[in-house]
Design an enzyme around this catalytic site. Structure first.
Site, PDB file in Angstrom:
ATOM      1  CG  ASP A  62       1.282  -4.499   3.685  1.00  0.00           C
ATOM      2  OD1 ASP A  62       0.518  -4.515   4.788  1.00  0.00           O
ATOM      3  OD2 ASP A  62       2.009  -3.705   3.010  1.00  0.00           O
ATOM      4  CE  LYS A  98       8.229   6.967  10.327  1.00  0.00           C
ATOM      5  NZ  LYS A  98       8.611   6.407   9.199  1.00  0.00           N
ATOM      6  CB  SER A 152       8.277  11.722   9.324  1.00  0.00           C
ATOM      7  OG  SER A 152       7.482  12.298   9.147  1.00  0.00           O
ATOM      8  CG  LEU A 157       4.554   6.880   1.161  1.00  0.00           C
ATOM      9  CD1 LEU A 157       5.582   7.901   1.632  1.00  0.00           C
ATOM     10  CD2 LEU A 157       4.642   7.849  -0.791  1.00  0.00           C
ATOM     11  CE1 TYR A 175       5.013   8.912  11.702  1.00  0.00           C
ATOM     12  CE2 TYR A 175       5.470  11.324  11.375  1.00  0.00           C
ATOM     13  CZ  TYR A 175       5.061   9.512  11.042  1.00  0.00           C
ATOM     14  OH  TYR A 175       5.520   9.373   9.534  1.00  0.00           O
ATOM     15  CB  SER A 193      -0.912   0.315   0.810  1.00  0.00           C
ATOM     16  OG  SER A 193      -0.233  -0.072   2.436  1.00  0.00           O
ATOM     17  CG  PHE A 246       4.599  11.735  -0.138  1.00  0.00           C
ATOM     18  CD1 PHE A 246       3.990  11.605  -1.326  1.00  0.00           C
ATOM     19  CD2 PHE A 246       4.889  12.848   0.428  1.00  0.00           C
ATOM     20  CE1 PHE A 246       5.687  12.129  -1.740  1.00  0.00           C
ATOM     21  CE2 PHE A 246       5.482  13.973  -0.111  1.00  0.00           C
ATOM     22  CZ  PHE A 246       6.040  12.888  -1.082  1.00  0.00           C
ATOM     23  CG  ASP A 305       3.870  -8.135  13.418  1.00  0.00           C
ATOM     24  OD1 ASP A 305       3.962  -6.656  13.008  1.00  0.00           O
ATOM     25  OD2 ASP A 305       3.800  -8.568  14.500  1.00  0.00           O
TER      26      ASP A 305
END
Length: 262
Positions: A36, A171, A154, A17, A167, A15, A200, A59
């Protein structure tokens, strides 16, 4: 480095990117191993792409699950004879939460663990398990290159917003490990590059409300829109083909800097 007739492992490849990257590399002659959790999507993509694609339910927060995917990929490589050319660590999650909420309750540690285990631990675990196979690939080209590791950070790594502590930490860590990883792998002719996209179009941004999306659009410089997955995939292709891209972080954000609040 040539893309055609090389195998690329892409986590989060069913899925967003990761999928756009898989399609683009496949279009340029690559073999793609898609890791995935989404079996339905993975099966559909393999049907679409054909024999140069393989799906492994994975996973990335589970070491054994990654090991199974690597084992399956290497067995497939033995069948095709198309050596591994790189790894794209596209699997990632975002789970917003203030470090302490309005009720004076700290964010649950399970929430932090969930984000770190996928975004950071999963990235490192996939890389470390793929590397023993990459280091044994026959060197190619005038520089004796064996492959490339492409990680996904990110813009939150640099200007994370409120509620993005976990998050941004995950990143930011990915961004920070880019140079030492490149240094560790230099003796093997393997490069390491990180792409840090801003907003995105993806499954993650689909969950945002219209008000949030508009606030983000207002913070953009040019172009004033979310990035398209194909634009990310194009950057991955450049990272593979341009041998001078190594140990660096590419901000793919159209000059956007996240505001503190939406």
């Amino acid at each position: 480095m040539k893309i055609a007739d090389r195998t690329f492992i892409i986590s989060g490849g069913a899925s967003g990117l990761g999928l756009a990257t898989a399609r683009d590399l496949h279009a340029h002659g690559a073999y793609v191993s898609l890791l995935d959790l989404n079996c339905d999507s993975g099966s559909q993509i393999v049907t679409e792409l054909g024999k140069r694609a393989k799906f492994f339910e994975t996973d990335v927060s589970n070491t054994e699950s990654i090991a199974d995917a690597i084992k399956g990929t290497t067995a497939w490589i033995k069948e095709t004879g198309k050596t591994i050319g790189g790894v794209v660590t596209g699997a990632g999650v975002g789970l917003p939460g203030l470090i302490i909420d309005k009720k004076n309750e700290p964010v649950p540690i399970a929430s932090i663990d969930f984000v770190l285990n996928i975004n950071l631990r999963g990235t490192l675990d996939l890389i470390r398990q793929a590397l023993p196979y990459m280091t044994t690939v026959e060197p190619a080209g005038p520089d004796g290159e064996r492959g490339v590791i492409i990680m996904v950070a990110s813009s939150a790594a640099f200007d994370g917003q409120m509620g993005q502590v976990a998050y941004a930490a995950s990143k930011g860590a990915v961004a920070s490990l880019t140079l030492p990883l490149a240094r560790d792998l230099s003796r093997y002719g393997i490069r390491a590059v990180t792409i840090a996209p801003s907003v995105f179009d993806s499954n993650m941004t689909k969950l945002m409300g219209s008000k949030v999306k508009q606030s983000l659009a207002n913070a953009m410089e040019f172009p004033k829109r979310a990035g398209q997955p194909e634009e990310f995939a194009r950057t991955v292709k450049d990272c593979i083909e341009n041998v001078m891209l190594n140990g660096t972080i590419i901000r793919l954000d159209g000059g956007m800097r996240m505001p503190a609040r939406l």
